[in-house]
Design a protein around this motif. Structure first.
Motif, PDB file in Angstrom:
ATOM      1  N   ALA A   1       6.023   5.318  -7.051  1.00 26.32           N
ATOM      2  CA  ALA A   1       5.709   6.583  -7.731  1.00 26.32           C
ATOM      3  C   ALA A   1       4.694   6.409  -8.851  1.00 26.32           C
ATOM      4  N   SER A   2       4.549   5.174  -9.332  1.00 21.10           N
ATOM      5  CA  SER A   2       3.648   4.974 -10.473  1.00 21.10           C
ATOM      6  C   SER A   2       3.000   3.605 -10.396  1.00 21.10           C
ATOM      7  N   THR A   3       1.897   3.466 -11.117  1.00 29.35           N
ATOM      8  CA  THR A   3       1.233   2.166 -11.208  1.00 29.35           C
ATOM      9  C   THR A   3       2.159   1.157 -11.867  1.00 29.35           C
ATOM     10  N   PHE A   4       2.907   1.612 -12.860  1.00 33.63           N
ATOM     11  CA  PHE A   4       3.839   0.716 -13.551  1.00 33.63           C
ATOM     12  C   PHE A   4       4.812   0.101 -12.545  1.00 33.63           C
TER      13      PHE A   4
ATOM     14  N   LEU B   1       3.207  -2.585 -10.398  1.00 36.80           N
ATOM     15  CA  LEU B   1       2.967  -3.825 -11.144  1.00 36.80           C
ATOM     16  C   LEU B   1       4.278  -4.527 -11.490  1.00 36.80           C
ATOM     17  N   GLU B   2       5.312  -3.747 -11.723  1.00 42.26           N
ATOM     18  CA  GLU B   2       6.626  -4.361 -11.976  1.00 42.26           C
ATOM     19  C   GLU B   2       7.117  -5.049 -10.699  1.00 42.26           C
TER      20      GLU B   2
ATOM     21  N   GLU C   1       5.187  -6.315  -8.427  1.00 40.55           N
ATOM     22  CA  GLU C   1       4.378  -7.544  -8.315  1.00 40.55           C
ATOM     23  C   GLU C   1       4.950  -8.636  -9.210  1.00 40.55           C
TER      24      GLU C   1
ATOM     25  N   PRO D   1      -4.586  -1.034  -2.158  1.00 35.51           N
ATOM     26  CA  PRO D   1      -4.682   0.419  -2.401  1.00 35.51           C
ATOM     27  C   PRO D   1      -3.725   1.145  -1.464  1.00 35.51           C
TER      28      PRO D   1
ATOM     29  N   ASP E   1      -3.782   9.866  -1.002  1.00 40.17           N
ATOM     30  CA  ASP E   1      -3.529   9.902  -2.441  1.00 40.17           C
ATOM     31  C   ASP E   1      -4.244   8.720  -3.078  1.00 40.17           C
ATOM     32  N   CYS E   2      -4.050   8.542  -4.362  1.00 36.98           N
ATOM     33  CA  CYS E   2      -4.496   7.335  -5.046  1.00 36.98           C
ATOM     34  C   CYS E   2      -3.268   6.470  -5.286  1.00 36.98           C
ATOM     35  N   GLY E   3      -3.496   5.272  -5.797  1.00 34.35           N
ATOM     36  CA  GLY E   3      -2.369   4.465  -6.222  1.00 34.35           C
ATOM     37  C   GLY E   3      -2.347   3.096  -5.602  1.00 34.35           C
ATOM     38  N   LEU E   4      -1.342   2.345  -5.985  1.00 31.66           N
ATOM     39  CA  LEU E   4      -1.194   0.970  -5.539  1.00 31.66           C
ATOM     40  C   LEU E   4       0.062   0.844  -4.690  1.00 31.66           C
TER      41      LEU E   4
END
Lengths: 382, 91
Positions: free
Chosen positions: B25-28, B31-32, B34, B48, B56-59
């Motif tokens: 749901a979020s970049t955070f 990364l968490e 990861e 991506p 959409d955008c995001g990771l």
């Protein structure tokens, strides 16, 4: 120069902060949350690390709810505009900075908010009984500085928070003067929202600050825009930090802030506090002995961060500050310090005051030099 | 944070392979995930967000499609991050 304006900003930064900013600017760090290639991921990890460092410092178990802004002012505006609804009642103190006073005044004019101010006595004291009287079951928000940016007085935030929560109000703590200088543990303080700045005692660069938002606290976004996630929606994501953060992050600044926070943690906040407290006591003892000098807030019965406000006789505070800067190379700050109600309370609305704010790099020799300079100015103006 | 930890899982556009993709749901959260996977030496990497999952955008996090990899991934997250979805794709 002897820099005693650390309540405005810590002008000198640790080498690790300078290196972190330089690394972000020169190593090709890209844009956080705006791509998954190495450079952009490096930037995203830098911002992530800054969030985690702040959360750790604040003993806050939700790093994703540490939201970054350019400064504490934007964080305070977000907290205030995002929680106060039309007609709501807000309690704030007379110690608050204009970054709280002005948003509240605007809400009074535009949303019919009602604001009650907890008075500050001429001595600088603030009474819990006044919070008790003014916070009612209908109060939406209680905004309270952790420490005054004028006298350094540390306010009884935890006690105020208990009263506020018992009456269903949210608690917004302005930790601009304390983050990095005093232990700031959000649960212990009872903060639902805590605003901080990165460039004062946290030793980071200007252009960094933020807001910690406790779980279950609803805040309407003040800024809307790109988040790098959930882009198809026509509104800000519900998830944090994107709910309140919009636009490109200040990755170089946040790299420096993360390094500053780690530096503060390595030094130990308690140790920093003890050292600054001793330096402040040395300064207050010195200037209090100078004929004609009046130190404000010393009889307030509260602890203080390393900030002292004084006047020399009836002299214009600007004239004293200018003499200190021009003749002794001492940086202080004159005037009203964006805290007009606090000055009103202390009786210094017309004269202003000369604020000396010590910081991490202040030495005992500098404190002694400042005392000698104040004594010299006092002699000249006598 | 750098390249140490879990080996990267490279894609080859000429020979797509089945992969699992975790979206967040979020970049955070990405990364968490990861950070947790690297700490546990669980293979995978950030990519991506594929449009097949969401335009959409995001990771997202890509990992091998095997069951063991899925289990290791979820164990590494230990409930601290909740993926929005785990989707099998040819990447």
């Amino acid at each position: 120069m002897i820099y005693l304006n650390n309540a405005a900003t810590s002008a000198r930064k640790p080498p690790c902060v300078v290196e972190a900013v330089a690394r972000a600017l020169t190593s090709g760090a890209g844009s956080s949350a705006r791509g998954a290639a190495a450079a952009d991921l490096d930037a995203a990890r830098t911002v992530f690390e800054a969030r985690c460092a702040l959360a750790e410092l604040f003993a806050f178990s939700h790093p994703e709810r540490v939201v970054f802004f350019a400064n504490a002012t934007q964080a305070l505006n977000t907290a205030i505009f995002g929680t106060v609804r039309p007609g709501d009642h807000v309690v704030a103190t007379a110690y608050e900075h204009n970054s709280v006073l002005r948003p509240l005044a605007l809400l009074e004019r535009t949303r019919g908010a009602r604001v009650s101010y907890v008075p500050v006595a001429r001595s600088g004291a603030i009474a819990l009984e006044d919070f008790d009287r003014l916070i009612t079951p209908g109060t939406r928000l209680v905004a309270v500085s952790h420490a005054s940016n004028l006298t350094g007085a540390v306010l009884p935030v935890a006690e105020v928070a208990r009263m506020a929560h018992a009456r269903g109000a949210l608690v917004l703590v302005d930790a601009a003067q304390t983050a990095g200088a005093l232990p700031v543990e959000l649960d212990a303080l009872g903060a639902d929202l805590a605003a901080f700045t990165g460039h004062k005692a946290l030793m980071g660069p200007q252009g960094t600050g933020g807001l910690a938002v406790a779980p279950q606290v609803e805040v309407e976004p003040l800024f809307c825009g790109g988040t790098g996630v959930q882009s198809a929606r026509d509104r800000q994501p519900d998830t944090y930090p994107e709910h309140l953060e919009a636009g490109t992050a200040n990755t170089p600044g946040l790299a420096g802030l993360a390094a500053g926070v780690r530096f503060v943690q390595e030094q130990g906040v308690e140790g920093i506090r003890a050292r600054e407290e001793a330096l402040r006591a040395r300064f207050v003892s010195g200037v209090s002995a100078v004929p004609g000098v009046r130190v404000y807030g010393e009889g307030d019965g509260m602890g203080h961060v390393a900030t002292v406000a004084l006047n020399v006789g009836d002299a214009d505070s600007a004239r004293v500050a200018d003499a200190l800067a021009q003749r002794w190379g001492i940086a202080t700050r004159a005037g009203l310090h964006c805290a007009p109600r606090a000055h009103e309370a202390l009786g210094t609305r017309g004269q202003g005051a000369v604020r000396f704010s010590l910081g991490f790099y202040t030495t005992a020799d500098e404190v002694d030099a400042a005392v000698r300079a104040v004594a010299a100015v006092a002699r000249e103006l006598a | 944070m750098g390249g140490a930890g879990a080996p990267p899982l490279r894609s080859d556009a000429r020979a797509p392979q089945r992969r699992l993709v975790a979206s967040f749901a979020s970049t955070f959260d990405a990364l968490e995930a990861e950070r947790l996977c690297r700490a546990a030496s669980v293979p995978g990497r950030i990519i991506p967000l594929p449009a097949q999952i969401r335009a959409d955008c995001g990771l997202a996090w890509v990992l091998p499609a095997e069951d063991a990899a899925r289990q290791a991934f979820l164990a590494a997250l230990a409930g601290r991050v909740q993926p929005v979805a785990l989707t099998e794709l040819a990447l």
